[in-house]
Design an enzyme around this catalytic site. Structure first.
Site, PDB file in Angstrom:
ATOM      1  N   HIS A   1      -5.859  26.573  -1.313  1.00 12.31           N
ATOM      2  CA  HIS A   1      -6.294  26.925  -2.682  1.00 12.31           C
ATOM      3  C   HIS A   1      -5.988  25.750  -3.604  1.00 12.31           C
ATOM      4  O   HIS A   1      -4.880  25.192  -3.566  1.00 12.31           O
ATOM      5  CB  HIS A   1      -5.520  28.127  -3.236  1.00 12.31           C
ATOM      6  CG  HIS A   1      -5.741  29.406  -2.499  1.00 12.31           C
ATOM      7  ND1 HIS A   1      -6.945  30.072  -2.478  1.00 12.31           N
ATOM      8  CD2 HIS A   1      -4.891  30.167  -1.776  1.00 12.31           C
ATOM      9  CE1 HIS A   1      -6.826  31.176  -1.767  1.00 12.31           C
ATOM     10  NE2 HIS A   1      -5.590  31.258  -1.320  1.00 12.31           N
TER      11      HIS A   1
ATOM     12  N   HIS B   1       2.834  32.714   3.492  1.00 12.65           N
ATOM     13  CA  HIS B   1       3.567  33.865   3.027  1.00 12.65           C
ATOM     14  C   HIS B   1       3.313  35.135   3.826  1.00 12.65           C
ATOM     15  O   HIS B   1       3.765  36.225   3.415  1.00 12.65           O
ATOM     16  CB  HIS B   1       3.226  34.119   1.551  1.00 12.65           C
ATOM     17  CG  HIS B   1       1.788  34.563   1.348  1.00 12.65           C
ATOM     18  ND1 HIS B   1       1.486  35.731   0.686  1.00 12.65           N
ATOM     19  CD2 HIS B   1       0.625  34.054   1.736  1.00 12.65           C
ATOM     20  CE1 HIS B   1       0.175  35.893   0.659  1.00 12.65           C
ATOM     21  NE2 HIS B   1      -0.364  34.886   1.284  1.00 12.65           N
TER      22      HIS B   1
ATOM     23  N   GLU C   1      -5.531  36.176   6.167  1.00 11.26           N
ATOM     24  CA  GLU C   1      -5.843  36.962   4.966  1.00 11.26           C
ATOM     25  C   GLU C   1      -7.299  36.720   4.567  1.00 11.26           C
ATOM     26  O   GLU C   1      -7.860  35.636   4.789  1.00 11.26           O
ATOM     27  CB  GLU C   1      -4.872  36.604   3.829  1.00 11.26           C
ATOM     28  CG  GLU C   1      -4.848  37.681   2.763  1.00 11.26           C
ATOM     29  CD  GLU C   1      -3.721  37.512   1.736  1.00 11.26           C
ATOM     30  OE1 GLU C   1      -2.977  36.512   1.801  1.00 11.26           O
ATOM     31  OE2 GLU C   1      -3.607  38.409   0.866  1.00 11.26           O
TER      32      GLU C   1
ATOM     33  N   HIS D   1      -4.412  31.209   8.724  1.00 10.73           N
ATOM     34  CA  HIS D   1      -3.907  32.434   8.085  1.00 10.73           C
ATOM     35  C   HIS D   1      -5.076  33.409   7.994  1.00 10.73           C
ATOM     36  O   HIS D   1      -6.183  33.021   7.610  1.00 10.73           O
ATOM     37  CB  HIS D   1      -3.376  32.045   6.698  1.00 10.73           C
ATOM     38  CG  HIS D   1      -2.947  33.169   5.824  1.00 10.73           C
ATOM     39  ND1 HIS D   1      -2.379  34.326   6.302  1.00 10.73           N
ATOM     40  CD2 HIS D   1      -2.989  33.309   4.471  1.00 10.73           C
ATOM     41  CE1 HIS D   1      -2.089  35.113   5.269  1.00 10.73           C
ATOM     42  NE2 HIS D   1      -2.466  34.532   4.153  1.00 10.73           N
TER      43      HIS D   1
ATOM     44  N   TYR E   1       2.150  30.259  -9.089  1.00 12.51           N
ATOM     45  CA  TYR E   1       1.861  30.645  -7.697  1.00 12.51           C
ATOM     46  C   TYR E   1       3.173  30.823  -6.923  1.00 12.51           C
ATOM     47  O   TYR E   1       3.364  31.816  -6.211  1.00 12.51           O
ATOM     48  CB  TYR E   1       1.006  29.548  -7.071  1.00 12.51           C
ATOM     49  CG  TYR E   1       0.383  29.875  -5.740  1.00 12.51           C
ATOM     50  CD1 TYR E   1      -0.869  30.475  -5.671  1.00 12.51           C
ATOM     51  CD2 TYR E   1       1.020  29.544  -4.549  1.00 12.51           C
ATOM     52  CE1 TYR E   1      -1.463  30.743  -4.456  1.00 12.51           C
ATOM     53  CE2 TYR E   1       0.428  29.819  -3.329  1.00 12.51           C
ATOM     54  CZ  TYR E   1      -0.806  30.413  -3.285  1.00 12.51           C
ATOM     55  OH  TYR E   1      -1.389  30.675  -2.071  1.00 12.51           O
TER      56      TYR E   1
ATOM     57  N   HIS F   1      -5.948  39.241  -5.140  1.00  5.56           N
ATOM     58  CA  HIS F   1      -5.169  40.338  -4.532  1.00  5.56           C
ATOM     59  C   HIS F   1      -5.486  41.632  -5.279  1.00  5.56           C
ATOM     60  O   HIS F   1      -4.584  42.302  -5.794  1.00  5.56           O
ATOM     61  CB  HIS F   1      -3.659  40.057  -4.599  1.00  5.56           C
ATOM     62  CG  HIS F   1      -3.161  39.144  -3.525  1.00  5.56           C
ATOM     63  ND1 HIS F   1      -1.967  38.475  -3.615  1.00  5.56           N
ATOM     64  CD2 HIS F   1      -3.682  38.793  -2.322  1.00  5.56           C
ATOM     65  CE1 HIS F   1      -1.784  37.746  -2.519  1.00  5.56           C
ATOM     66  NE2 HIS F   1      -2.806  37.911  -1.734  1.00  5.56           N
TER      67      HIS F   1
ATOM     68  N   ASP G   1      -1.742  28.380   2.403  1.00  4.15           N
ATOM     69  CA  ASP G   1      -1.361  28.795   1.040  1.00  4.15           C
ATOM     70  C   ASP G   1      -0.219  27.953   0.464  1.00  4.15           C
ATOM     71  O   ASP G   1      -0.130  27.780  -0.757  1.00  4.15           O
ATOM     72  CB  ASP G   1      -0.925  30.264   1.041  1.00  4.15           C
ATOM     73  CG  ASP G   1      -2.101  31.227   1.180  1.00  4.15           C
ATOM     74  OD1 ASP G   1      -3.188  30.915   0.690  1.00  4.15           O
ATOM     75  OD2 ASP G   1      -1.904  32.296   1.778  1.00  4.15           O
TER      76      ASP G   1
ATOM     77  N   ASP H   1      -9.111  36.023   2.094  1.00  2.53           N
ATOM     78  CA  ASP H   1      -9.644  34.916   1.287  1.00  2.53           C
ATOM     79  C   ASP H   1      -9.926  33.684   2.138  1.00  2.53           C
ATOM     80  O   ASP H   1     -10.667  32.788   1.713  1.00  2.53           O
ATOM     81  CB  ASP H   1      -8.718  34.575   0.112  1.00  2.53           C
ATOM     82  CG  ASP H   1      -7.267  34.431   0.512  1.00  2.53           C
ATOM     83  OD1 ASP H   1      -6.824  35.111   1.449  1.00  2.53           O
ATOM     84  OD2 ASP H   1      -6.563  33.622  -0.131  1.00  2.53           O
TER      85      ASP H   1
HETATM   86 FE1  FEO Z   1      -2.430  34.496   1.835  1.00  2.00          FE
HETATM   87 FE2  FEO Z   1      -4.701  32.567   0.270  1.00  2.00          FE
HETATM   88  O1  FEO Z   1      -4.123  33.966   1.347  1.00  2.00           O
END
Ligand code: FEO
Length: 397
Positions: free
Chosen positions: A225, A145, A81, A79, A192, A23, A164, A83
């Protein structure tokens, strides 16, 4: 490299051993991370998520070695995002017409990121996608999230792809939780949760209850992750339920910055007072100017109370204390006590400013803050010990 997870399910992600911040610079990743992508090869083939853009070329090469890309029938974006979607534009260059299954918010998010009008197929909770004899069931998980987040569940193999949720920034070669160092793994899990999921705790509890009501057997949780939970996957779900329930341990964290060591001396005397009043409490001190901010947040998450200290500068507090307080406020911790302290030379506003910030952040502040003029003398130090004892006693009231 495609690693077999179970039957026709494969991991096609990337382990990022070098990652040290995520991030941008918001989240420290002392132990690296991974971007987990999954390929399901039943009668129909589905790819779930991709990897972060810096690894897109490597991802595409590995995927093309595993499967003829044109044989991928469905692309699932749990998701949007970056990554997880960073390699998506590369994939869509190769297979531009393939359908992308995601939530309505996922479409907005992907369009916002990549400005492309791909073949989107919006899905809602309960929608199913047949892969032949097995199905993917979609479960929206907004704010776990991001608004677009969803899970999907593979029938027959009983695998939840949770994105996530239940993940952690942790690079581990074995990929499965039973092959990882358990202490390191859970340190990264709680970090996390504390730093990313704390504000969404009510949604965590609600989503887990909703999932349980679906009565879907669970053998494996494939996160996006870190490790894949194949050994007792419910253990991380149970941790999440505990962490979402105003979690705290019998600890108090003292968070401070100092200019000429006066505020540090107060911090140490306060710690002494707490320990004298209640030796069972774990007390830890953290200087915010050189302690990793995410590690401090993790300690705050675990603590039942915090004391925040700074000397006065320019009618306020030192910048590292202001920064961590701002972060603490955003995370909306619940059911914790706090108090302020600090040294001053002439005007002395820092304690009041910290006190106000703590109240705004939702902490209960049971005692007035402690101020010490100039460098603490023996009387001020004794006062700090007494202040620590009084704070420790706040739980007995
Ligand atoms: Fe919310 Fe691993 O991205």
């Amino acid at each position: 490299m495609a690693l077999k997870i179970k039957n026709n399910v494969y991991w096609t992600g990337k382990i990022d051993w070098e990652l040290r911040s995520f991030h941008g610079s918001e989240y420290s990743t002392h132990r690296g991370s991974s971007y987990n992508s999954y390929l399901i090869r039943e009668e129909k083939t589905a790819l779930i998520d991709t990897v972060w853009a810096p690894f897109a070329v490597e991802f595409m090469e590995n995927l093309a070695e595993t499967i003829d890309l044109k044989k991928i029938d469905y692309i699932i974006v749990n998701h949007a995002e970056s990554d997880h979607s960073g390699a998506l534009p590369f994939l869509m260059e190769a297979v531009p017409d393939k359908p992308i299954y995601c939530t309505a918010n996922g479409i907005k998010s992907l369009k916002g990121h990549y400005h492309r009008d791909w073949n989107f197929k919006p899905v809602k909770t309960g929608d199913r996608l047949s892969l032949g004899s097995k199905e993917l069931i979609f479960i929206e998980a907004p704010m776990l999230h991001w608004p677009d987040t969803m899970f999907c569940y593979l029938t027959g193999d009983n695998i939840l792809f949770s994105n996530d949720a239940f993940g952690q920034h942790y690079a581990t070669n074995g990929l499965f939780n039973d092959l990882a160092d358990e202490n390191e793994l859970f340190e990264e899990c709680v970090k996390y949760y504390a730093n990313i999921l704390t504000p969404f705790s009510p949604m965590v509890t609600k989503k887990i209850k909703e999932y349980a009501s679906l009565n879907l057997p669970l053998d494996i949780i494939c996160t996006s992750h870190g490790v894949i939970w194949r050994d007792k996957p419910m253990q991380i779900v149970e941790k999440y339920l505990a962490w979402a329930d105003n979690y705290q341990e019998n600890r108090i964290s003292i968070i401070y910055d100092t200019m000429w060591n006066g505020t540090r001396a107060l911090a140490e005397n306060i710690a002494q007072g707490i320990s004298e009043a209640d030796p069972s409490v774990t007390v830890k001190l953290f200087n915010t100017s050189f302690t990793d901010k995410n590690d401090v947040i993790t300690e705050v998450f675990k603590s039942k109370g915090i004391l925040v200290g700074s000397p006065t500068i320019n009618r306020s507090m030192l910048s590292s204390v202001a920064a961590i307080l701002d972060q603490i406020q955003g995370l909306q911790f619940k059911n914790k006590k706090a108090a302020a302290f600090g040294c001053y030379g002439w005007s002395g506003e820092s304690v009041k400013a910290i006190d106000e910030h703590l109240k705004k952040a939702g902490f209960s502040v049971p005692i007035d803050g402690l101020k010490a003029l100039w460098n603490p003398d023996s009387q001020s130090r004794e006062e700090a010990v007494r202040f620590g004892k009084e704070f420790a006693a706040a739980w007995g009231r």
